[in-house]
Motif scaffolding. Structure first.
Motif, PDB file in Angstrom:
ATOM      1  N   ARG A  86      15.458  -6.533 -27.379  1.00 61.58           N
ATOM      2  CA  ARG A  86      15.727  -5.413 -26.632  1.00 61.58           C
ATOM      3  C   ARG A  86      14.997  -6.255 -25.058  1.00 61.58           C
ATOM      4  O   ARG A  86      14.830  -5.645 -23.790  1.00 61.58           O
ATOM      5  CB  ARG A  86      14.716  -4.387 -26.572  1.00 61.58           C
ATOM      6  N   MET A  87      15.139  -7.522 -24.915  1.00 59.21           N
ATOM      7  CA  MET A  87      14.206  -8.446 -23.675  1.00 59.21           C
ATOM      8  C   MET A  87      15.313  -9.039 -22.852  1.00 59.21           C
ATOM      9  O   MET A  87      16.513  -9.409 -23.271  1.00 59.21           O
ATOM     10  CB  MET A  87      13.242  -9.221 -24.124  1.00 59.21           C
ATOM     11  N   ARG A  88      15.100  -8.594 -22.068  1.00 60.49           N
ATOM     12  CA  ARG A  88      16.528  -8.874 -21.050  1.00 60.49           C
ATOM     13  C   ARG A  88      16.198  -9.215 -19.755  1.00 60.49           C
ATOM     14  O   ARG A  88      15.425  -8.253 -19.348  1.00 60.49           O
ATOM     15  CB  ARG A  88      17.128  -8.058 -20.831  1.00 60.49           C
ATOM     16  N   PRO A  89      16.899  -9.926 -18.317  1.00 58.59           N
ATOM     17  CA  PRO A  89      16.459 -10.313 -17.297  1.00 58.59           C
ATOM     18  C   PRO A  89      16.537  -8.381 -16.747  1.00 58.59           C
ATOM     19  O   PRO A  89      17.320  -7.785 -16.871  1.00 58.59           O
ATOM     20  CB  PRO A  89      18.109 -11.165 -16.700  1.00 58.59           C
ATOM     21  N   LEU A  90      15.807  -8.440 -15.313  1.00 60.51           N
ATOM     22  CA  LEU A  90      15.421  -7.051 -14.523  1.00 60.51           C
ATOM     23  C   LEU A  90      17.099  -6.625 -14.074  1.00 60.51           C
ATOM     24  O   LEU A  90      17.105  -5.421 -14.789  1.00 60.51           O
ATOM     25  CB  LEU A  90      14.997  -7.222 -13.933  1.00 60.51           C
ATOM     26  N   GLU A  91      17.743  -7.504 -13.658  1.00 62.49           N
ATOM     27  CA  GLU A  91      18.802  -7.185 -12.940  1.00 62.49           C
ATOM     28  C   GLU A  91      19.707  -6.338 -13.963  1.00 62.49           C
ATOM     29  O   GLU A  91      20.586  -5.490 -13.807  1.00 62.49           O
ATOM     30  CB  GLU A  91      19.882  -8.427 -12.632  1.00 62.49           C
ATOM     31  N   LEU A 156      12.130  -6.157 -19.648  1.00 63.19           N
ATOM     32  CA  LEU A 156      12.477  -6.563 -18.570  1.00 63.19           C
ATOM     33  C   LEU A 156      11.625  -7.322 -17.999  1.00 63.19           C
ATOM     34  O   LEU A 156      10.083  -7.510 -17.450  1.00 63.19           O
ATOM     35  CB  LEU A 156      13.364  -5.638 -17.584  1.00 63.19           C
ATOM     36  N   LYS A 157      12.296  -9.325 -17.447  1.00 60.16           N
ATOM     37  CA  LYS A 157      12.169 -10.278 -16.871  1.00 60.16           C
ATOM     38  C   LYS A 157      12.215  -9.994 -15.286  1.00 60.16           C
ATOM     39  O   LYS A 157      13.618 -10.523 -14.870  1.00 60.16           O
ATOM     40  CB  LYS A 157      12.334 -11.085 -17.847  1.00 60.16           C
ATOM     41  N   CYS A 158      11.396 -10.800 -14.655  1.00 60.11           N
ATOM     42  CA  CYS A 158      11.790 -11.395 -13.150  1.00 60.11           C
ATOM     43  C   CYS A 158      10.552 -11.815 -12.354  1.00 60.11           C
ATOM     44  O   CYS A 158       9.850 -12.386 -13.380  1.00 60.11           O
ATOM     45  CB  CYS A 158      11.610 -10.026 -12.414  1.00 60.11           C
ATOM     46  N   ALA A 159      10.531 -12.749 -11.226  1.00 56.79           N
ATOM     47  CA  ALA A 159       9.472 -13.972 -10.603  1.00 56.79           C
ATOM     48  C   ALA A 159       8.181 -12.836 -10.651  1.00 56.79           C
ATOM     49  O   ALA A 159       7.048 -13.316 -11.046  1.00 56.79           O
ATOM     50  CB  ALA A 159      10.365 -14.415  -9.961  1.00 56.79           C
TER      51      ALA A 159
END
Length: 247
Positions: A86-91, A156-159
């Motif tokens: 369920r982890m994905r880039p924010l966009e 959700l991953k981002c910088a």
């Protein structure tokens, strides 16, 4: 938007966490990276466990393992990349228009991050932003504090947190932040069905580059002279208040 190839994995390091991941049939382990200096019984246990699961093992220099693990003292020469479904880039995560997004801002204590992941996931929060900078990395301490929920949380991953709230505002999400001095209570304020909430660090609060994007401030009423809650406790109150309103 800054996207990392590691945005689909939770990396655990150290012999015991790696063996626990390999021994859990519910987890999809992408690969194990073992230092070329690793020998003896400890290395054999990892190699045997990986072989039983059919997980590829890559050999690398001890320094490379330290770099990949992000921890120079506790990696013990081994790490494993566990697929976080369920982890994905924010966009990418925002394309599904999650109703509620939680943004972590400057929370550096692994135990707090882990407990927040567990609580928010249990409350049904659809997106939990864990920036790569300014927030504790998703390591074995976070996984342990989350009781393993970190592997399955809607991360959700981002910088940075500032990047996240700017993106959310660009999609017309109202952005609320918790502050003990705020007049509006989390229990009585009008909260839209679609909103984002920012949790800041216990010492610095909401960071300066996030503040301009905040559209509303909320507090949790305190009694008996208590000034505030631990950030993980505050997250629990907030997340389950959101869940209660949806019920």
């Amino acid at each position: 938007m800054d996207v990392s190839p590691k945005d689909k994995f939770v990396t655990v390091y150290g012999r015991k966490p790696v063996l626990e991941a390999l021994d859990d049939p519910s987890l999809d382990v992408d690969k194990v990276v073992l230092a070329d200096t690793a020998r003896g019984q400890a290395a054999r246990e990892v190699l045997d466990a990986a072989a039983r699961r059919g997980v590829p093992v890559q050999r690398a220099t001890a320094q490379r393992v330290k770099v990949l693990a992000g921890n120079g003292k506790q990696d013990q020469g081994v790490l494993a990349d566990v697929v976080a479904p369920r982890m994905r880039p924010l966009e990418v995560g925002l394309r599904s228009e999650p109703r509620t997004v939680l943004v972590l801002d400057g929370i550096t204590t692994p135990a707090n991050v882990g407990m927040i992941l567990r609580t928010a996931t249990a409350a049904g929060i659809e997106g939990i932003v864990v920036p790569r900078r300014g927030v504790a990395s998703l390591d074995p301490l976070v996984v342990k504090a989350s009781a393993g929920v970190a592997f399955r949380a809607p991360i959700l991953k981002c910088a940075t947190a500032a990047e996240a709230v700017a993106a959310l505002r660009g999609l017309d999400y109202p952005v609320f932040a918790l502050d003990a001095a705020a007049r509006a209570s989390v229990f009585t304020a009008e909260l839209p069905a679609r909103a984002a909430f920012v949790l800041g660090s216990e010492t610095a609060g909401i960071s300066d580059d996030v503040r301009p994007h905040v559209t509303g401030w909320l507090s949790i009423p305190m009694s008996a002279g208590v000034e505030s809650l631990n950030v993980a406790g505050a997250a629990a109150v907030l997340c389950f208040e959101v869940a209660r309103r949806r019920a």
